[in-house]
Design an enzyme around this catalytic site. Sequence first.
Site, PDB file in Angstrom:
ATOM      1  N   GLY A   1       0.938  -1.554   0.106  1.00  0.00           N
ATOM      2  CA  GLY A   1      -0.026   0.276  -0.362  1.00  0.00           C
ATOM      3  C   GLY A   1       0.465   1.401   0.330  1.00  0.00           C
ATOM      4  O   GLY A   1       1.429   1.395   0.704  1.00  0.00           O
TER       5      GLY A   1
ATOM      6  N   HIS B   1      10.125  37.520   3.611  1.00  0.00           N
ATOM      7  CA  HIS B   1      11.192  36.934   3.367  1.00  0.00           C
ATOM      8  C   HIS B   1      12.486  37.133   3.981  1.00  0.00           C
ATOM      9  O   HIS B   1      12.374  37.681   5.119  1.00  0.00           O
ATOM     10  CB  HIS B   1      11.526  37.865   1.919  1.00  0.00           C
ATOM     11  CG  HIS B   1      13.339  37.885   1.353  1.00  0.00           C
ATOM     12  ND1 HIS B   1      13.043  36.515   0.810  1.00  0.00           N
ATOM     13  CD2 HIS B   1      14.474  38.250   1.124  1.00  0.00           C
ATOM     14  CE1 HIS B   1      14.115  37.080  -0.070  1.00  0.00           C
ATOM     15  NE2 HIS B   1      15.005  37.149   0.960  1.00  0.00           N
TER      16      HIS B   1
HETATM   17  P1  NAI Z   1      -4.239   5.016   2.609  1.00  0.00           P
HETATM   18  O1  NAI Z   1      -5.536   4.896   2.085  1.00  0.00           O
HETATM   19  O2  NAI Z   1      -3.592   6.751   2.190  1.00  0.00           O
HETATM   20  O3  NAI Z   1      -3.506   4.177   1.335  1.00  0.00           O
HETATM   21  C1  NAI Z   1      -3.683   2.955   1.038  1.00  0.00           C
HETATM   22  C2  NAI Z   1      -3.144   2.570  -0.281  1.00  0.00           C
HETATM   23  O4  NAI Z   1      -3.110   0.641  -0.074  1.00  0.00           O
HETATM   24  C3  NAI Z   1      -3.592   2.699  -1.793  1.00  0.00           C
HETATM   25  O5  NAI Z   1      -2.921   3.355  -2.175  1.00  0.00           O
HETATM   26  C4  NAI Z   1      -4.487   1.682  -2.167  1.00  0.00           C
HETATM   27  O6  NAI Z   1      -4.566   2.466  -3.561  1.00  0.00           O
HETATM   28  C5  NAI Z   1      -3.465   1.063  -2.204  1.00  0.00           C
HETATM   29  N1  NAI Z   1      -3.620  -0.724  -1.737  1.00  0.00           N
HETATM   30  C6  NAI Z   1      -5.140  -0.914  -1.631  1.00  0.00           C
HETATM   31  N2  NAI Z   1      -5.252  -2.252  -1.894  1.00  0.00           N
HETATM   32  C7  NAI Z   1      -4.524  -2.568  -2.400  1.00  0.00           C
HETATM   33  C8  NAI Z   1      -3.599  -4.102  -2.691  1.00  0.00           C
HETATM   34  N3  NAI Z   1      -4.486  -5.505  -1.965  1.00  0.00           N
HETATM   35  N4  NAI Z   1      -2.750  -4.355  -2.735  1.00  0.00           N
HETATM   36  C9  NAI Z   1      -1.584  -2.321  -2.787  1.00  0.00           C
HETATM   37  N5  NAI Z   1      -1.718  -1.942  -2.683  1.00  0.00           N
HETATM   38  C10 NAI Z   1      -4.049  -1.025  -2.326  1.00  0.00           C
HETATM   39  O7  NAI Z   1      -4.356   4.405   3.871  1.00  0.00           O
HETATM   40  P2  NAI Z   1      -3.546   4.086   5.052  1.00  0.00           P
HETATM   41  O8  NAI Z   1      -2.395   4.659   4.501  1.00  0.00           O
HETATM   42  O9  NAI Z   1      -3.251   2.937   5.006  1.00  0.00           O
HETATM   43  O10 NAI Z   1      -3.657   4.878   5.731  1.00  0.00           O
HETATM   44  C11 NAI Z   1      -5.108   5.001   6.669  1.00  0.00           C
HETATM   45  C12 NAI Z   1      -6.047   6.118   6.815  1.00  0.00           C
HETATM   46  O11 NAI Z   1      -5.030   6.948   7.771  1.00  0.00           O
HETATM   47  C13 NAI Z   1      -5.551   7.728   5.946  1.00  0.00           C
HETATM   48  O12 NAI Z   1      -7.188   7.512   5.682  1.00  0.00           O
HETATM   49  C14 NAI Z   1      -5.400   8.514   6.149  1.00  0.00           C
HETATM   50  O13 NAI Z   1      -5.888   8.685   5.781  1.00  0.00           O
HETATM   51  C15 NAI Z   1      -4.941   8.211   7.825  1.00  0.00           C
HETATM   52  N6  NAI Z   1      -3.194   8.639   8.174  1.00  0.00           N
HETATM   53  C16 NAI Z   1      -2.885   9.386   7.933  1.00  0.00           C
HETATM   54  C17 NAI Z   1      -1.630   9.776   8.096  1.00  0.00           C
HETATM   55  C18 NAI Z   1      -1.003  11.941   7.596  1.00  0.00           C
HETATM   56  O14 NAI Z   1      -3.186  12.373   7.989  1.00  0.00           O
HETATM   57  N7  NAI Z   1      -0.757  12.437   8.045  1.00  0.00           N
HETATM   58  C19 NAI Z   1      -0.981   9.729   8.185  1.00  0.00           C
HETATM   59  C20 NAI Z   1      -1.294   8.173   8.518  1.00  0.00           C
HETATM   60  C21 NAI Z   1      -2.920   7.539   8.086  1.00  0.00           C
END
Ligand code: NAI
Length: 468
Positions: A182, A447
């Site tokens: 992911g 700046h």
């Molecule tokens: P995400 O939704 O950001 O990314 C998941 C990724 O996995 C996507 O790119 C998707 O296309 C890919 N994916 C889905 N199924 C897959 C598969 N079977 N094989 C390979 N790739 C696949 O989800 P993530 O990173 O798990 O984060 C979860 C949530 O936590 C997010 O909604 C995010 O908003 C939140 N979060 C926010 C942060 C921040 O604001 N800095 C930091 C960490 C998490």
Amino acid sequence: MTDNSAANAFDVIVIGAGPGGYVCAIRAAQLGMKVACVEKRATLGGTCLNIGCIPSKALLHSSENYAAATHDLAAHGVMVEGVKLDLARMQARKAEVVGANVKGVEFLFRKNKVSWLKGEGRIVAPGKVSVGETVYEAKHIVIATGSESMPLKGVEVDEKRIVTSTGALELDAVPGHFVVIGGGVIGLELGSVWARLGAKVTVIEFLDSILPTMDREISRTFERILAKQGFSFRLGTKVTAAKADATGVDLTIEPAGGGKGEALRADVVLLAIGRRAYTAGLGLDSVGVALDERGRVKTDAHWATNVPGIHAIGDVVAGPMLAHKAEEEGVALAECLAGQAGHVNEAAIPGVVYTWPEVAAVGRTEEQLKADGVAYTVGKFPFTANGRARAMGSMDGFVKLLADKRTDRLLGAHIVGPEAGTIIAELVTAIEFGASAEDVARTCHAHPSLSEAIKEAALAVGGRALHI
Ligand code: NAI
Ligand code: FAD
């Protein structure tokens, strides 16, 4: 047994003490309501403070310091020899940061007279929440139970070799090869932590781009920057099996559209393919609270479910799964329950990836504007032309602004670059206030500051950037 004594009757019972729930509880108490918050975890603060935003940012900061000492300081004439990693100390510091934050929420509960009901909350009927043997009464119930990691068939999490973000934050040794399933926010942030500490990192992403919901030009540039830092990407690829043994994990990957399989060996695998709403054990079935097709609690624009008196906010409802979104909803809902007008502007919720450089965005992407048939103008400015970025030695990335072609109103702002998550705040305010690109361009910016790149991108919307 139901206890109708005044002590166990509340105006509001919030279930879940994450950033949505605890903020809602505090705001409702500030507005004069008698409030309780149910939390089953041993500490307050939810995913964000315990196993999410805060511990990940602590490790990101520490690992950034380590990377600076090992790679970057010499360019500044700061010669550091014999740099050693004390991972146990780094992890202990992270735990101290988390401990101070969760205690802070406990303090705020005491200060605002919010009662913490310790244990698992269950809605036994409208207006009634059980915690253990006791049933409490509430005029309003708020579901703020958050989310959990999404599982993947064929990939069994043991939180040692095959981990979610929770296990990836707790590793006691730097993995040789860290494979991330992911290419989203969690994968890139935690991949950065372990890459900086010495792991080889491979990201396997199903779609043809990392951060696929971000503006494409930004995510492509970011991919190139991370590749320069040593990340390997396998885009358009899926994992069909992962089997852990005593020393590592054997993975089978293949093209997303099907095709020949390939073997990959990892020391640790992080599964980070998204999160899903968490409602287990809440009793929603029995009270008839409706869920949507993705298992999220369905609400109207004021966070009311289909059952009178039951509301829901944060990760457990639709929208971006972000702590600040949950907090905004918590405040707005508390104000609605107090008879005020609560509102959250979905169009002005920023998203930040806390890597180095950072990625930050608010509003619509170029792809969304195209799909919606909106005529727009683009203004861009690279950090290579920003004096402050050059002084810092952090010139990777650029600012990209999208404005309505007819009215010049700002529709989207996207940054990959140093401190992107901090400097985006100006553009969130601009979008919230309905500003035009010219409004930003005519605002005096200090700046030398990184924010001058924003002013220049705003000038570029009108074709009149000065420093490029
Ligand atoms: P995400 O939704 O950001 O990314 C998941 C990724 O996995 C996507 O790119 C998707 O296309 C890919 N994916 C889905 N199924 C897959 C598969 N079977 N094989 C390979 N790739 C696949 O989800 P993530 O990173 O798990 O984060 C979860 C949530 O936590 C997010 O909604 C995010 O908003 C939140 N979060 C926010 C942060 C921040 O604001 N800095 C930091 C960490 C998490
Ligand atoms: P949560 O924080 O998940 O809280 C829900 C709480 O409810 C939990 O404590 C749970 O124990 C409790 N609960 C559940 N059911 C019951 C029950 N029946 N009875 C009692 N208690 C119950 N977002 C950002 O904006 N910025 C970031 O930098 C960021 N980094 C992240 C990093 C990681 C590794 C992860 C996993 C997430 C990150 N997030 C980040 C997302 C952020 O953590 C969530 O969006 C946020 O925590 C959601 O808040 P919430 O209040 O809706 O739910």
